[in-house]
Design a protein around this motif. Structure first.
Motif, short mmCIF file in Angstrom:
data_model
loop_
_atom_site.label_atom_id
_atom_site.label_comp_id
_atom_site.label_asym_id
_atom_site.label_seq_id
_atom_site.Cartn_x
_atom_site.Cartn_y
_atom_site.Cartn_z
N PRO A 2 0.83 -1.20 0.00
CA PRO A 2 0.00 0.00 0.00
C PRO A 2 0.87 1.25 0.00
CG PRO A 2 -0.86 -1.60 1.57
CD PRO A 2 0.45 -2.15 1.07
N ALA A 3 0.42 2.27 -0.71
CA ALA A 3 1.23 3.47 -0.91
C ALA A 3 1.66 4.12 0.40
CB ALA A 3 0.47 4.47 -1.78
N HIS A 4 0.85 3.99 1.44
CA HIS A 4 1.15 4.65 2.71
C HIS A 4 2.02 3.79 3.62
CE1 HIS A 4 -2.28 2.03 3.58
NE2 HIS A 4 -1.87 2.03 4.84
N MET A 5 2.44 2.62 3.15
CA MET A 5 3.15 1.68 4.02
C MET A 5 4.53 1.36 3.45
SD MET A 5 1.47 -1.84 5.47
CE MET A 5 -0.08 -0.97 5.75
N ASP A 6 5.57 1.49 4.25
CA ASP A 6 6.94 1.19 3.84
C ASP A 6 7.33 -0.18 4.39
OD1 ASP A 6 9.58 1.14 3.11
OD2 ASP A 6 10.25 2.61 4.60
N PRO A 7 7.51 -1.19 3.52
CA PRO A 7 7.85 -2.53 4.00
C PRO A 7 9.12 -2.58 4.84
CG PRO A 7 7.16 -2.61 1.71
CD PRO A 7 7.29 -1.16 2.06
N HIS A 53 6.55 -9.95 2.68
CA HIS A 53 5.74 -9.47 1.55
C HIS A 53 4.51 -8.77 2.08
CE1 HIS A 53 8.22 -11.83 -1.20
NE2 HIS A 53 8.08 -12.87 -0.37
N ILE A 54 4.23 -7.60 1.55
CA ILE A 54 3.02 -6.85 1.90
C ILE A 54 2.35 -6.49 0.58
CG2 ILE A 54 2.03 -4.89 3.13
CD1 ILE A 54 4.64 -4.65 4.69
N TRP A 55 1.09 -6.82 0.46
CA TRP A 55 0.36 -6.52 -0.78
C TRP A 55 -1.09 -6.19 -0.44
CZ3 TRP A 55 1.37 -11.23 1.17
CH2 TRP A 55 0.36 -12.19 1.20
N THR A 56 -1.83 -5.81 -1.45
CA THR A 56 -3.24 -5.46 -1.25
C THR A 56 -4.11 -6.45 -2.00
OG1 THR A 56 -2.68 -3.11 -1.08
CG2 THR A 56 -4.98 -3.65 -1.50
N ILE A 57 -5.01 -7.11 -1.30
CA ILE A 57 -5.92 -8.07 -1.93
C ILE A 57 -6.94 -7.31 -2.77
CG2 ILE A 57 -7.63 -9.86 -1.51
CD1 ILE A 57 -6.19 -10.36 1.19
N THR A 58 -7.58 -6.34 -2.14
CA THR A 58 -8.51 -5.43 -2.81
C THR A 58 -8.55 -4.16 -1.98
OG1 THR A 58 -10.73 -5.25 -3.80
CG2 THR A 58 -10.56 -6.26 -1.61
N SER A 59 -9.37 -3.21 -2.34
CA SER A 59 -9.36 -1.91 -1.66
C SER A 59 -9.45 -2.07 -0.14
CB SER A 59 -10.53 -1.06 -2.15
OG SER A 59 -10.45 -0.86 -3.53
N GLY A 60 -8.46 -1.53 0.58
CA GLY A 60 -8.51 -1.52 2.03
C GLY A 60 -8.17 -2.84 2.69
N GLN A 61 -7.76 -3.85 1.92
CA GLN A 61 -7.45 -5.16 2.52
C GLN A 61 -5.99 -5.50 2.26
OE1 GLN A 61 -10.10 -8.40 1.77
NE2 GLN A 61 -11.94 -7.15 1.91
N ALA A 62 -5.13 -5.03 3.14
CA ALA A 62 -3.71 -5.35 3.02
C ALA A 62 -3.44 -6.73 3.62
CB ALA A 62 -2.88 -4.29 3.74
N GLU A 77 -0.81 -1.34 14.81
CA GLU A 77 0.00 -0.24 14.28
C GLU A 77 -0.18 -0.01 12.78
OE1 GLU A 77 4.06 -0.22 15.43
OE2 GLU A 77 3.65 -0.77 17.52
N TYR A 78 -0.53 -1.08 12.03
CA TYR A 78 -0.60 -0.94 10.58
C TYR A 78 -1.96 -1.32 10.00
CZ TYR A 78 4.46 -0.64 11.13
OH TYR A 78 5.72 -0.27 11.52
N GLY A 79 -2.85 -1.82 10.84
CA GLY A 79 -4.17 -2.20 10.35
C GLY A 79 -4.17 -3.43 9.46
N ILE A 80 -3.13 -4.26 9.56
CA ILE A 80 -3.04 -5.47 8.74
C ILE A 80 -3.58 -6.65 9.54
CG2 ILE A 80 -1.52 -7.01 7.46
CD1 ILE A 80 0.47 -4.73 7.21
N THR A 81 -4.65 -7.23 9.07
CA THR A 81 -5.26 -8.37 9.78
C THR A 81 -5.11 -9.67 9.00
OG1 THR A 81 -7.41 -7.83 8.81
CG2 THR A 81 -6.92 -6.91 10.97
N HIS A 82 -4.77 -9.60 7.73
CA HIS A 82 -4.54 -10.80 6.93
C HIS A 82 -3.04 -11.11 7.00
CE1 HIS A 82 -8.53 -10.77 4.89
NE2 HIS A 82 -8.44 -9.49 5.17
N THR A 83 -2.64 -11.98 7.91
CA THR A 83 -1.22 -12.25 8.11
C THR A 83 -0.93 -13.75 8.06
OG1 THR A 83 -1.51 -12.29 10.51
CG2 THR A 83 -0.84 -10.20 9.51
N THR A 84 0.20 -14.11 7.48
CA THR A 84 0.70 -15.48 7.50
C THR A 84 2.16 -15.41 7.94
OG1 THR A 84 -0.74 -16.05 5.65
CG2 THR A 84 1.02 -17.60 6.19
N LEU A 85 2.43 -15.82 9.17
CA LEU A 85 3.78 -15.74 9.74
C LEU A 85 4.31 -17.15 10.00
CD1 LEU A 85 3.23 -12.86 12.32
CD2 LEU A 85 4.19 -12.68 10.02
#
Length: 352
Positions: free
Chosen positions: A243-248, A268-277, A305-313
């Protein structure tokens, strides 16, 4: 930690990313990406349908008046309204497709249909701007007579219609790139009508018929700006950019700064669709660290801190990685993920 423990930490994406009933789905209960403003999908479609009705009706009337008045500004406005209508139809179709559940080979469902819609909207704006720029220059060099009074009245009516349509779309969820694309179309059309009204007034009071073409060129600039923004944003999503506002790099440094993490790579950080990082990463922790606790802590950190809820760690002990036998030609001191995708973040001086 046993091999069984580590098997649990190599979490498959569907355990968390797609809303299955596990203890790690904290992000899916309340993030509401599809409708961040609390507006239901049915309400969104209803507002878009009302805007479509307003635009379609006025467009048909404007085409006739534009031909009678010989006004390129009016005809261009009508053409722009046609793309407005198409953009709304695309948004409605995309919303239907995006609502379908994931199945088969479409593991994310059809959520990116709205990004296709936004890209189509951006491209139509750019292509229409090219055609209108050509026509406007041609009319500047050889201006036809223009019925200023008819242009002025029609443009004023168009302003009212577009304000109403823009208001309707603003009531829908504009965090959706498809809805935002339709909104940008309507907004540009509103500016176009304002320019056309000014041009009609100038033609009516001074007889300067080139004002009609000049107003069109002003609108062309606005259309290029909006179209480029939509194409750029949808392109970033299709190219799997963060996302443009996020620096990996900043995110990686933040994760590796959480004890007992020693290294983060394959981030890896990507956007699935609008607002879903979405985010995936391989995390190494100190030998005595609790892999499960680290994963839970990092998930909470990413959400807060980043609003990312779709995570695979994938969380492993650093010692186990070092004990792994490398393939021929690999550095035995660091055999794991020798060909890591992207920067490697470590405690102390960062290797990126």
């Amino acid at each position: 930690m046993s091999g069984l423990d580590h098997a649990h930490d190599r979490r498959a994406p569907h355990d968390h990313d797609h809303g299955h009933a596990t203890g790690h789905d904290h992000g899916h209960g309340g993030h509401g990406h599809g409708h961040g403003h609390g507006v239901s999908a049915d309400a969104d479609r209803r507002w878009l349908a009302i805007a479509l009705g307003l635009i379609g009706t006025f467009m048909a009337i404007e085409v006739v008046i534009g031909i009678v008045a010989q006004s390129l500004a009016l005809i261009s406005d009508a053409a722009h309204m046609l793309t407005d209508a198409v953009s709304i139809v695309l948004a409605l179709i995309a919303m239907r497709l995006a609502a379908r559940p994931a199945r088969g080979g479409f593991t994310y469902g059809l959520k990116r249909a709205e990004i296709l819609s936004a890209q189509a909207n951006g491209l139509t704006l750019l292509l229409l701007a090219l055609w209108l720029a050509y026509e406007a220059v041609r009319r500047l060099l050889d201006p036809p007579p223009v019925a200023g009074g008819l242009v002025l009245v029609t443009a004023l009516a168009g302003i009212v219609v577009n304000v109403a349509a823009a208001w309707c779309i603003s009531k829908a969820n504009r965090s959706s790139l498809a809805v935002e694309g339709a909104y940008q179309h309507i907004l540009n059309d509103l500016f176009a009508f304002i320019g056309t009204a000014v041009a009609g007034l100038i033609v009516l009071t001074t007889g300067f018929v080139q004002a009609d073409a000049i107003a069109t060129l002003v609108v062309v600039v606005l259309m290029v700006k909006a179209g480029y923004g939509l194409v750029r944003e949808s392109g970033r999503i299709f190219l799997e950019a963060a996302p443009a506002h996020m620096d990996p790099d900043t995110v990686g440094d933040r994760l590796v700064g959480h004890p007992p993490v020693t290294e983060v790579h394959d981030l890896h950080i990507w956007t699935i669709t609008s607002g879903q990082a979405a985010l995936s990463a391989h995390v190494l922790v100190e030998p005595a660290g609790d892999c499960h606790a680290v994963r839970r802590d990092l998930e909470r950190l990413l959400e807060k801190e980043y609003g990312i809820t779709h995570t695979t760690l994938q969380v492993d002990h650093v010692q186990e990685a070092l004990l792994t036998v490398g393939r021929p030609g690999e550095d035995p001191a660091d055999p794991h993920c020798a060909d890591a995708h992207g920067p490697v973040h470590r405690q102390g001086p960062h290797d990126h």
